[in-house]
Design an enzyme around this catalytic site. Structure first.
Site, PDB file in Angstrom:
ATOM      1  N   ASP A 139     -39.289  15.158 -25.015  1.00 47.81           N
ATOM      2  CA  ASP A 139     -40.582  14.599 -25.419  1.00 47.81           C
ATOM      3  C   ASP A 139     -40.362  13.350 -26.265  1.00 47.81           C
ATOM      4  OD1 ASP A 139     -43.244  14.218 -25.783  1.00 47.81           O
ATOM      5  OD2 ASP A 139     -43.663  16.179 -26.618  1.00 47.81           O
ATOM      6  N   ASP A 160     -32.926  13.879 -25.461  1.00 39.38           N
ATOM      7  CA  ASP A 160     -34.103  14.631 -25.863  1.00 39.38           C
ATOM      8  C   ASP A 160     -35.161  14.429 -24.775  1.00 39.38           C
ATOM      9  OD1 ASP A 160     -35.816  16.113 -27.571  1.00 39.38           O
ATOM     10  OD2 ASP A 160     -36.703  14.238 -28.287  1.00 39.38           O
TER      11      ASP A 160
END
Length: 259
Positions: free
Chosen positions: A15, A13
């Site tokens: 952020d 991922d």
């Protein structure tokens, strides 16, 4: 940690794992250098449909991290691939940024505000009542409602702001039709990442910072999950969920510390 180090590929991922806002998180530069030096396959996966892979690459470059655009996969790209598989050469009315429209064009899906097959909604700063009215009318006439990702809110440089789930809600309420969301925790998103890497699920580790999107998507895709506490999830939060990650680290840099 030897099991993680021996993985052929990594899906991460962005952020809360790679950066927060405009700041690279601790240990990320060392982790990415290790991935490249050891010929690991990797892809950065994001639920945000607002930027193209090239724009994401430039964003990381401004933070001092050199990652080629080929290493990014977005919910806009996953949405376009899903629609192209469902109905080749279909058309869509789009509420979203240019990156979403480009992803659709790249899959042979063209814009149509008269009788589209789909209404597609993603995060955008140009959301307005006129577009909501149009989307409601088209869905009532038979267009299928698609959301790039189910996130209700998302972090921005200005703080927490509405995300796709919130933008889709008025259309769902007004039409009585439920949207189908492509992004995490839908395992479709992670499977797209797996196909991009060309790896079997057993050869991959998925690194994320959210229990409700990242970790559950990894579990449902039969991928070893690594939760990092550099994003929105704290150690205390984990007990609030009926499932757990395989590994828990403070940040991605700890993979190297524990080598």
């Amino acid at each position: 940690m030897k099991q993680i180090m021996e993985k052929h590929g990594f899906i991460c991922d962005m952020d809360g794992v790679i950066y927060h806002g405009d700041k690279i998180l601790d240990g990320v530069k060392e982790f990415v250098t290790w991935l490249i030096d050891n010929d690991k396959k990797f892809v950065f996966l994001t639920n945000s449909p607002e930027k193209t892979p090239h724009e994401l690459s430039m964003k990381l470059a401004r933070m001092g991290l050199d990652v080629h655009a080929d290493h990014f996969y977005t919910s806009a790209m996953a949405t376009a691939a899903f629609l192209a598989a469902q109905k080749p050469e279909c058309t869509a009315y789009v509420i979203g940024e240019a990156a979403l429209s480009k992803a659709l064009y790249d899959q042979g899906i063209y814009m149509n505000d008269v009788n589209p097959d789909y209404v597609v909604v993603g995060e955008t700063r140009s959301y307005n009542f006129e577009k909501i009215e149009k989307a409601i009318d088209l869905v009532r006439k038979g267009a299928k409602l698609i959301g790039t990702n189910p996130d209700i809110t998302g972090p921005t440089e200005k703080g927490i702001m509405p995300a796709t789930g919130s933008l889709v809600a008025p259309i769902e309420i007004s039409t009585g039709k439920k949207a189908y969301f492509i992004g995490k925790p839908n395992p479709l998103m992670l499977r797209h990442g797996l196909r991009k890497l060309g790896c079997h699920s057993g050869d991959i580790a998925f690194v994320g910072d959210r229990m409700d999107t990242d970790i559950i998507a990894g579990i449902e895709s039969n991928v070893d999950t690594v939760l990092v506490l550099s994003g929105v999830t704290s150690l205390e939060d984990i007990d609030n969920f009926p499932y757990k990650p395989k590994y828990i680290l403070n940040n991605v840099g700890e993979i190297l510390i524990r080598e």
